[in-house]
Design an enzyme around this catalytic site. Structure first.
Site, mmCIF file in Angstrom:
data_model
loop_
_atom_site.group_PDB
_atom_site.id
_atom_site.type_symbol
_atom_site.label_atom_id
_atom_site.label_comp_id
_atom_site.label_asym_id
_atom_site.label_seq_id
_atom_site.Cartn_x
_atom_site.Cartn_y
_atom_site.Cartn_z
ATOM 1 N N ARG A 10 0.864 -1.181 0.000
ATOM 2 C CA ARG A 10 0.000 0.000 0.000
ATOM 3 C C ARG A 10 0.898 1.228 0.000
ATOM 4 O O ARG A 10 1.917 1.257 0.690
ATOM 5 C CB ARG A 10 -0.898 -0.006 1.237
ATOM 6 C CG ARG A 10 -1.868 1.155 1.278
ATOM 7 C CD ARG A 10 -2.687 1.139 2.558
ATOM 8 N NE ARG A 10 -3.542 2.319 2.615
ATOM 9 C CZ ARG A 10 -4.241 2.682 3.682
ATOM 10 N NH1 ARG A 10 -4.174 1.953 4.792
ATOM 11 N NH2 ARG A 10 -4.989 3.764 3.651
ATOM 12 N N HIS A 11 0.522 2.232 -0.780
ATOM 13 C CA HIS A 11 1.353 3.435 -0.871
ATOM 14 C C HIS A 11 1.645 4.021 0.509
ATOM 15 O O HIS A 11 0.872 3.858 1.455
ATOM 16 C CB HIS A 11 0.683 4.496 -1.754
ATOM 17 C CG HIS A 11 -0.606 5.027 -1.197
ATOM 18 N ND1 HIS A 11 -0.660 5.965 -0.179
ATOM 19 C CD2 HIS A 11 -1.890 4.745 -1.511
ATOM 20 C CE1 HIS A 11 -1.915 6.242 0.095
ATOM 21 N NE2 HIS A 11 -2.688 5.509 -0.690
ATOM 22 N N GLU A 13 2.200 7.078 3.327
ATOM 23 C CA GLU A 13 1.299 8.169 3.733
ATOM 24 C C GLU A 13 1.304 9.282 2.685
ATOM 25 O O GLU A 13 2.353 9.719 2.227
ATOM 26 C CB GLU A 13 1.763 8.738 5.073
ATOM 27 C CG GLU A 13 0.916 9.903 5.554
ATOM 28 C CD GLU A 13 1.554 10.626 6.735
ATOM 29 O OE1 GLU A 13 1.023 10.518 7.842
ATOM 30 O OE2 GLU A 13 2.590 11.304 6.520
ATOM 31 N N TRP A 16 -2.612 14.092 1.904
ATOM 32 C CA TRP A 16 -3.984 14.149 2.430
ATOM 33 C C TRP A 16 -4.207 13.140 3.550
ATOM 34 O O TRP A 16 -5.042 13.377 4.421
ATOM 35 C CB TRP A 16 -4.986 13.958 1.287
ATOM 36 C CG TRP A 16 -5.306 15.253 0.595
ATOM 37 C CD1 TRP A 16 -4.541 16.380 0.566
ATOM 38 C CD2 TRP A 16 -6.479 15.541 -0.155
ATOM 39 N NE1 TRP A 16 -5.165 17.348 -0.165
ATOM 40 C CE2 TRP A 16 -6.358 16.862 -0.630
ATOM 41 C CE3 TRP A 16 -7.618 14.812 -0.497
ATOM 42 C CZ2 TRP A 16 -7.341 17.476 -1.406
ATOM 43 C CZ3 TRP A 16 -8.596 15.420 -1.286
ATOM 44 C CH2 TRP A 16 -8.463 16.727 -1.729
ATOM 45 N N GLU A 89 -7.526 3.967 -5.888
ATOM 46 C CA GLU A 89 -8.233 3.951 -4.610
ATOM 47 C C GLU A 89 -9.741 4.004 -4.867
ATOM 48 O O GLU A 89 -10.190 4.400 -5.952
ATOM 49 C CB GLU A 89 -7.780 5.160 -3.765
ATOM 50 C CG GLU A 89 -8.431 5.300 -2.395
ATOM 51 C CD GLU A 89 -8.293 4.067 -1.522
ATOM 52 O OE1 GLU A 89 -8.964 3.058 -1.833
ATOM 53 O OE2 GLU A 89 -7.559 4.109 -0.532
ATOM 54 N N HIS A 91 -13.311 5.536 -4.940
ATOM 55 C CA HIS A 91 -13.768 6.918 -5.170
ATOM 56 C C HIS A 91 -14.697 7.314 -4.015
ATOM 57 O O HIS A 91 -15.770 6.743 -3.861
ATOM 58 C CB HIS A 91 -14.504 6.998 -6.511
ATOM 59 C CG HIS A 91 -14.713 8.384 -7.027
ATOM 60 N ND1 HIS A 91 -15.230 9.403 -6.255
ATOM 61 C CD2 HIS A 91 -14.471 8.935 -8.246
ATOM 62 C CE1 HIS A 91 -15.305 10.505 -6.977
ATOM 63 N NE2 HIS A 91 -14.838 10.247 -8.192
ATOM 64 N N TYR A 92 -14.260 8.305 -3.239
ATOM 65 C CA TYR A 92 -15.040 8.694 -2.058
ATOM 66 C C TYR A 92 -16.112 9.740 -2.341
ATOM 67 O O TYR A 92 -16.709 10.288 -1.413
ATOM 68 C CB TYR A 92 -14.103 9.163 -0.939
ATOM 69 C CG TYR A 92 -13.584 8.010 -0.111
ATOM 70 C CD1 TYR A 92 -14.436 7.320 0.745
ATOM 71 C CD2 TYR A 92 -12.266 7.599 -0.198
ATOM 72 C CE1 TYR A 92 -13.980 6.246 1.492
ATOM 73 C CE2 TYR A 92 -11.796 6.528 0.547
ATOM 74 C CZ TYR A 92 -12.658 5.858 1.392
ATOM 75 O OH TYR A 92 -12.205 4.797 2.130
ATOM 76 N N LYS A 100 -11.509 13.681 7.849
ATOM 77 C CA LYS A 100 -12.244 12.521 8.376
ATOM 78 C C LYS A 100 -12.734 12.735 9.800
ATOM 79 O O LYS A 100 -13.846 12.346 10.154
ATOM 80 C CB LYS A 100 -11.367 11.273 8.291
ATOM 81 C CG LYS A 100 -11.052 10.860 6.865
ATOM 82 C CD LYS A 100 -10.069 9.702 6.824
ATOM 83 C CE LYS A 100 -9.632 9.434 5.397
ATOM 84 N NZ LYS A 100 -8.587 8.396 5.328
ATOM 85 N N ASN A 188 -8.025 0.225 -0.487
ATOM 86 C CA ASN A 188 -9.252 -0.469 -0.864
ATOM 87 C C ASN A 188 -9.101 -1.365 -2.085
ATOM 88 O O ASN A 188 -9.712 -2.434 -2.138
ATOM 89 C CB ASN A 188 -10.385 0.546 -1.062
ATOM 90 C CG ASN A 188 -10.871 1.078 0.277
ATOM 91 O OD1 ASN A 188 -11.362 0.324 1.113
ATOM 92 N ND2 ASN A 188 -10.720 2.374 0.504
#
Length: 254
Positions: A10-11, A13, A16, A89, A91-92, A100, A188
């Site tokens: 996973r990338h 940090e 954002w 990732e 899409h939020y 958050k 995700n």
């Protein structure tokens, strides 16, 4: 005896992540700490003697730069790299760019956890008046996507539904040919691959926290089933702290 090995990362940090904002398809870059995480991940792979034949990543720079950094650390920058939006990732939607913790304080931690971690509940869609709508939806890297393919928001189920065809059609044949595969992607999209590999339930995948910048190794049999649990390359304390940090992201600040 393992027939194949697969490494996921996973990338590190992102800028954002550092600000505790929903990133989704916004193209946030790595933070300085994220770059260091990626370097440490690469060093862990180098120290363990890993070599690869082909790499896969998303079209988002935080994953691409993580992959670059890892390949630099293991001195394999010459390897072929396949980039695809299907490993992006989740899409939020309308939550993109929101902090958050502030969102949790406003809507409640339970609602934020549902949006972040429920299997099939998408967040509110990204409308055309959203400050990042044009930045994402009009980006030329997505010019070839059909209207049906370009999301305005995604649940985890949606994310997996667009990642798995790429896994099955592009990545699996490479693994079965004996190619040593490295995938650098996002929480995700990687969660979707893990769910598929391990046959996890929807509830179990909701609770799975993948740490940033730490290589995850799978040993697979000839049917691509894990013969042992996922293994993290890194010291135990680093892995534990990273997983706790991921779990804390959706909680309101006291």
């Amino acid at each position: 005896m393992a027939a194949y090995k697969l490494v996921l990362i996973r990338h590190g940090e992102s800028a954002w992540n550092l600000e505790n904002r929903f990133s989704g398809w916004y193209d946030a870059d790595l933070s300085p700490a994220g770059h260091e995480e990626a370097k440490r991940g690469g060093q862990a792979l180098r120290d363990a003697g890993y070599e690869f034949d082909i790499c896969f990543t998303s079209v988002q720079k935080r994953a691409i730069r993580t992959l670059w950094t890892v390949l630099d650390a293991i001195d394999q920058m010459w390897l072929p790299v396949v980039r695809t939006w299907r490993l992006n990732e989740r899409h939020y939607g309308g939550l993109t760019g929101l902090n958050k913790a502030e969102t949790a304080a406003k809507h409640g931690e339970a609602q934020v956890k549902i949006w972040r971690r429920s299997y099939d509940v998408p967040p509110p869609p990204m409308e055309p008046d959203h400050p990042f709508y044009s930045n994402i939806s009009k980006d030329r890297r997505y010019a070839d996507l059909t209207e049906d393919q370009l999301p305005s928001c995604e649940s985890l189920k949606d994310t997996i539904a667009r990642a798995l065809p790429f896994w099955n059609e592009e990545i699996v044949p490479q693994i079965k040919e004996g190619k040593r595969v490295l995938i650098a992607a996002h929480g995700n999209s990687l969660r979707g691959i893990v769910k598929h590999l391990e046959g996890l339930s929807e509830e179990a995948i909701m609770e799975l926290n993948l740490p940033t910048g730490i290589p995850i190794v799978y040993e697979l049999d000839k049917n691509l089933k894990p013969i042992k649990p996922m293994q993290f390359l890194g010291d135990e304390e680093t892995v534990r702290k990273a997983m706790e940090a991921v779990a804390a992201q959706g909680k309101a600040k006291k």
